[in-house]
Design an enzyme around this catalytic site. Structure first.
Site, mmCIF file in Angstrom:
data_model
loop_
_atom_site.group_PDB
_atom_site.id
_atom_site.type_symbol
_atom_site.label_atom_id
_atom_site.label_comp_id
_atom_site.label_asym_id
_atom_site.label_seq_id
_atom_site.Cartn_x
_atom_site.Cartn_y
_atom_site.Cartn_z
ATOM 1 N N HIS A 65 -7.010 23.503 17.813
ATOM 2 C CA HIS A 65 -6.815 22.616 18.802
ATOM 3 C C HIS A 65 -5.152 22.003 19.190
ATOM 4 C CE1 HIS A 65 -11.194 22.043 19.370
ATOM 5 N NE2 HIS A 65 -11.216 22.342 17.959
ATOM 6 N N LYS B 204 1.410 12.503 25.135
ATOM 7 C CA LYS B 204 0.570 12.302 26.172
ATOM 8 C C LYS B 204 1.273 11.511 27.367
ATOM 9 C CE LYS B 204 -3.770 12.768 23.660
ATOM 10 N NZ LYS B 204 -4.678 13.844 24.293
ATOM 11 N N LYS C 9 -13.332 15.621 33.334
ATOM 12 C CA LYS C 9 -14.508 14.654 33.908
ATOM 13 C C LYS C 9 -14.027 13.894 35.061
ATOM 14 C CE LYS C 9 -15.076 14.475 28.712
ATOM 15 N NZ LYS C 9 -14.536 13.953 27.540
ATOM 16 N N THR D 1 -9.537 17.188 28.023
ATOM 17 C CA THR D 1 -11.010 17.358 28.765
ATOM 18 C C THR D 1 -11.388 16.321 29.577
ATOM 19 O OG1 THR D 1 -11.739 16.292 26.544
ATOM 20 C CG2 THR D 1 -12.119 18.725 26.776
ATOM 21 N N LYS E 49 -7.031 7.760 27.599
ATOM 22 C CA LYS E 49 -7.006 8.825 26.451
ATOM 23 C C LYS E 49 -6.206 8.212 25.206
ATOM 24 C CE LYS E 49 -4.853 11.446 29.391
ATOM 25 N NZ LYS E 49 -5.013 12.907 29.582
ATOM 26 N N ARG E 50 -6.130 8.821 24.182
ATOM 27 C CA ARG E 50 -5.588 8.289 22.961
ATOM 28 C C ARG E 50 -4.164 8.104 23.302
ATOM 29 N NH1 ARG E 50 -8.170 8.114 17.645
ATOM 30 N NH2 ARG E 50 -6.309 7.452 17.141
HETATM 31 N N1 CGF Z 1 -6.904 17.229 17.580
HETATM 32 N N2 CGF Z 1 -7.134 17.680 18.453
HETATM 33 N N3 CGF Z 1 -6.822 18.275 19.519
HETATM 34 C C1 CGF Z 1 -7.253 17.950 20.802
HETATM 35 C C2 CGF Z 1 -7.612 16.291 20.837
HETATM 36 N N4 CGF Z 1 -6.266 15.744 20.660
HETATM 37 O O1 CGF Z 1 -8.639 16.019 20.093
HETATM 38 O O2 CGF Z 1 -8.507 18.426 21.162
HETATM 39 C C3 CGF Z 1 -9.040 18.515 22.300
HETATM 40 C C4 CGF Z 1 -10.284 19.278 22.472
HETATM 41 O O3 CGF Z 1 -9.979 20.662 22.230
HETATM 42 C C5 CGF Z 1 -7.908 19.112 23.419
HETATM 43 O O4 CGF Z 1 -8.521 18.993 24.614
HETATM 44 C C6 CGF Z 1 -6.644 18.281 23.253
HETATM 45 O O5 CGF Z 1 -5.758 18.807 23.986
HETATM 46 C C7 CGF Z 1 -6.121 18.341 21.993
HETATM 47 O O6 CGF Z 1 -5.009 17.491 21.673
#
Ligand code: CGF
Length: 852
Positions: free
Chosen positions: A376, A577, A693, A689, A571-572
């Site tokens: 990820h 980001k 949305k 993601t 987002k976080r």
């Molecule tokens: N750990 N991690 N990774 C992430 C998200 N931060 O949770 O996974 C998400 C789910 O795959 C991704 O959409 C995102 O880009 C990626 O940074």
């Protein structure tokens, strides 16, 4: 109430329980029964919380029928099942999702009304199951919804944290974390399985012994500390199907609750110490997103979870197939959600070799067929490495097995690439560094038959950067892509019922079947020139913006005008980001507006010629130890204090930070956005993601060519998204230039920095590190390179949005902006998590949906 129709005994409980989904009488009877028996209260002092608990128990009773039938059917059909191992499941609230998937929302709503309750108020009583940090955890939640809705046999395995992601308060502009004790009123959606208790060991030592039957040498792991894993099950209903899979989350319990000897010896502390130590394993979620903590308790969580899950899986297999291990990989697929569950590979090898007596190679052949690994992130600080000392102390036998796995692997590499010492060093599972450590991503790749990224650009990047040596060793075919997705049940039908209803009407689909066949959204394109349709579409957006404005008022006491552009970034909080880029642009806008006003330009003229009115809406949690992210939150809030209280500005510009962003707030914020920001430095956001949305809810995107933004652009068309910024392929070069030629700060960005350093947003020292990181320390996230491009993209999109000020008949806005919004939604079918699950099922898990 007790006069309600008596139970029809010969129909038996099954009918009755399911009856509550469609019959008001049955619902009300069950509701009253739960109030009086389960809650031991009565209808005369039944408040919304009690109504929530009684309703949950009523719906749960029906759900359990489907759940039991599904387990039975899956056992009889004995098909292949996938187990999704995720240390995070960011589920949010369960009730509304259950009502929609069981098609019982209308019946429940009208029954509650008759009982004197409002469904929306009852739904508000439920705490979020916030057992995750961000995208990775929410993806797992969307995936289990799709596994059920697409009639696959699939279980999730995770941890039942007592405390989910912390609750965020903003005090004087600073993030303050408070514990999320979400089980305060217990959880009606959880079925404790006290009969399922699996022992898990830690520490101890390993010695060799000989198997009395075979005389063969075997390893014994002994002398450790034992805790019990107790199962808690969460039925996962599918949409428009009875297929109800299971999510099993583990609780850690002591082998024996209480040490009487110590208690009698008056050592009360020690008498409960073992209990506390055991339970601490599953007490709290680590709040890091894209960052590894490296803490011993985190490693204990990982092993506790994978060991309990694998013993549970092997026990279930043996029930149907005894020791017929050749069938194991045909019956079971296990997906590793990031490297967090990688020890599962080692644990299954240990179970096969040490406990079931299989030969090493036979065992390994099965293991590598069973596992697949999803990466990820490419962020180095997120790639887990466990020090050999820590791992060896906690799991001595597993370290031995890891060494053996690595030895066999490197021997194969040596054969293929004789003498290539550097390659051996780079692909070795063991990193000969200080401290010597185990590279969990390398182990996951070596122990899996498939490795995938989560968006096309990302899957290419992992093959050309972090895993390029493994592509060389294993070949391209082992590496694939499955672009992320989201469940349209929660993220359209539940979050945006008005838009979902308009779509169902226009698609002539009263049963909302398009929600499990999202490609049919394409048919909306035929209405793009229908002004009446565009007006209805835009008024739904307006209603959702009013709902968001109310949330903002409730949580921040700031009034925002729903007729202005709602520009959202939730987002976080993370430097990659680039919330810092967004707030710098807001500061620049504010400074320019002030300049224009000081030059006597009227607000009206500014709105018409320079800057349309907008509200910049932020939200997101920073990991508690992440200083720079917390600084960014502080700056956003301080800018808001200045701008929102500036009498000259009015609603020309508002800056808002919505506290405690979570799944339930996302369900209000997502439908209420006109524009959302997905502006990560190119090559850093694996997928994203929330971008999907927002687009699925008719919001337009301003974004970089990164992650899934690339495929969203491909699907909806370049003319319906606002892309900007440097591309991934030039990032390294630009970073190099920054180091060796210095960072060029443009005039616009310099204006922003000097405003911050002037102290108008509070003590400038608080932002020193943030600015110096860009100006003097290489600007790793390329803020200086993308800043003016970002401003230009905003200028372009504001011409499209226009100064429409909420005038529903502003055909210009309808034909320019709203048309793009419709075309965006019409082409978002690809991003359903149902498509993801179908791809995983076909390319990686080799499973078929259950025959109905
Ligand atoms: N750990 N991690 N990774 C992430 C998200 N931060 O949770 O996974 C998400 C789910 O795959 C991704 O959409 C995102 O880009 C990626 O940074």
């Amino acid at each position: 109430y007790s006069q309600l129709k008596v139970l029809d005994s010969n129909k038996g409980t099954t009918q009755t329980n399911q009856g509550v989904l469609t019959s008001k009488d049955a619902f009300e009877e069950s509701f009253v029964r739960h109030v009086e028996t389960t809650l031991a209260r009565n209808m005369y002092n039944c408040d919304n919380l009690a109504a929530y608990q009684a309703t949950s128990n009523t719906i749960r009773d029906a759900l359990l029928i489907d759940w039991a039938n599904t387990q039975q059917k899956q056992t009889i059909q004995d098909g292949k099942r996938v187990y999704y191992l995720s240390l995070e499941f960011l589920m949010g609230r369960a009730m509304d999702n259950a009502l929609i998937n069981l098609n019982s929302r209308d019946n429940t709503k009208s029954s509650l009304t008759e009982l004197g309750f409002n469904l929306e108020d009852v739904l508000e009583q439920e705490p979020d199951a916030a057992l995750g940090n961000g995208g990775l955890g929410r993806l797992a939640a969307c995936f289990v919804d799709s596994l059920s809705s697409k009639n696959y046999s699939g279980w999730g395995y995770g941890l039942n944290y007592q405390y989910g992601i912390f609750k965020q308060k903003i005090v004087d502009g600073y993030q303050i974390e408070t514990p999320d004790y979400w089980l305060k009123y217990s959880n009606p959606w959880e079925i404790m399985r006290n009969e399922i208790q699996i022992p898990v060991d830690f520490y101890g030592y390993v010695y060799e012994d000989h198997d009395p039957n075979t005389g063969k040498a075997k390893k014994i792991w002994a002398g450790g500390e034992r805790v019990l894993a107790v199962a808690a099950d969460f039925p996962i209903p599918g949409f428009n199907t009875d297929n109800t899979n299971n999510l099993r989350l583990w609780n850690a319990k002591p082998t024996n609750e209480f040490d009487f000897t110590k208690f009698n010896a008056g050592d009360y502390q020690q008498s409960v110490a073992a209990q506390q130590r055991a339970e601490s394993i599953t007490s709290v979620l680590y709040p890091n997103d894209n960052f590894e903590s490296g803490k011993e308790l985190r490693l204990k969580q990982q092993y506790f979870w994978v060991s309990a899950s694998l013993h549970d899986i092997v026990r279930r297999f043996k029930k149907n197939h005894k020791n017929n291990w050749n069938k194991f990989a045909d019956q079971i697929a296990i997906q590793l959600n990031d490297t967090h569950p990688t020890l599962a590979i080692v644990e299954l090898q240990r179970i096969f070799v040490d406990l079931e007596g299989l030969e090493w190679d036979k065992a390994w052949e099965i293991v590598t067929k069973v596992f697949a690994y999803t990466n990820h992130t490419v962020m180095s600080e997120a790639l887990e490495k466990w020090p050999v000392d820590l791992l060896g102390r906690l799991l001595p036998r597993h370290l031995e097995i890891i060494y053996d796995i690595n030895f066999n692997f490197l021997s194969d590499v040596e054969k293929k690439f004789p003498g290539d010492r550097d390659l051996l060093g780079r692909v070795s599972v063991i990193e000969e560094n200080h401290p010597k450590s185990v590279r969990m991503a390398s182990l996951a790749i070596v122990g899996s038959h498939k490795v995938n990224g989560v968006a096309e650009l990302h899957s290419e990047l992992i093959k050309t950067t972090i895993f390029k040596d493994f592509v060389k060793v294993f070949g391209k075919d082992k590496f694939t892509n499955v672009t992320n997705g989201i469940t349209p049940r929660r993220w359209l039908r539940q979050a945006n019922p008005k838009l979902a209803a308009l779509i169902a009407e226009k698609l002539n689909d009263p049963n909302y079947e398009y929600l499990t066949n999202l490609g049919s959204l394409k048919k909306l394109e035929q209405f793009v020139n229908d002004d009446e349709f565009l007006k209805r579409w835009d008024s739904i957006k307006f209603d959702n913006k009013v709902k968001l404005a109310n949330l903002i008022k409730e949580t921040t006491n700031i009034e925002v005008d729903p007729t202005v552009l709602f520009d959202v970034q939730v987002k976080r909080i993370h430097e990659y980001k680039r919330q810092q880029l967004n707030i710098f642009a807001v500061i620049y806008r504010y400074l320019r507006i002030k300049e224009l006003l000081s030059q006597g330009v009227s607000v009206e003229e500014i709105k018409l010629k320079h800057y349309i009115s907008k509200a910049s809406i932020f939200g997101g949690k920073a990991a508690p130890g992440y200083y720079m992210a917390k600084t960014i939150i502080h700056l956003i809030n301080k800018v808001g204090d200045v701008v929102n209280n500036d009498p000259e500005i009015g609603n020309l510009l508002k800056v808002v930070f919505v506290p405690d962003y979570n799944v339930s707030k996302a369900e209000i914020i997502t439908p209420g956005s006109d524009l959302s920001n997905h502006i990560s430095t190119a090559g850093t956001e694996a997928s994203g993601t929330s971008n999907m949305k927002f687009a699925l809810n008719g919001g337009l995107i301003i974004g970089t060519v990164d992650g899934a933004n690339v495929e969203i652009t491909r699907e909806i068309g370049e003319e319906n998204i606002f892309l900007f910024g440097n591309l991934a392929e030039s990032v390294e070069e630009l970073r190099h230039k920054h180091i060796f030629e210095g960072v060029h700060i443009s005039e616009t960005l310099a204006k922003v920095f000097s405003a911050i350093e002037s102290g108008i947003f509070g003590n400038p020292d608080e932002y020193r590190a943030l600015i110096d990181g860009i100006r003097y320390h290489g600007d790793y996230y390329l803020v200086s390179d993308d800043f003016d491009l970002f401003l230009q993209a905003h200028t372009k999109l504001e011409k499209v949005f226009g100064h429409h000020g909420g005038d529903a008949n502003d055909t210009d806005h309808l034909h320019k902006w709203v048309k793009k919004s419709v075309l965006s939604v019409a082409n978002m079918g690809f991003f359903s998590s149902d498509r993801c699950i179908d791809e995983y099922a076909e390319d990686i898990w080799n499973i078929e949906p259950l025959s109905q």
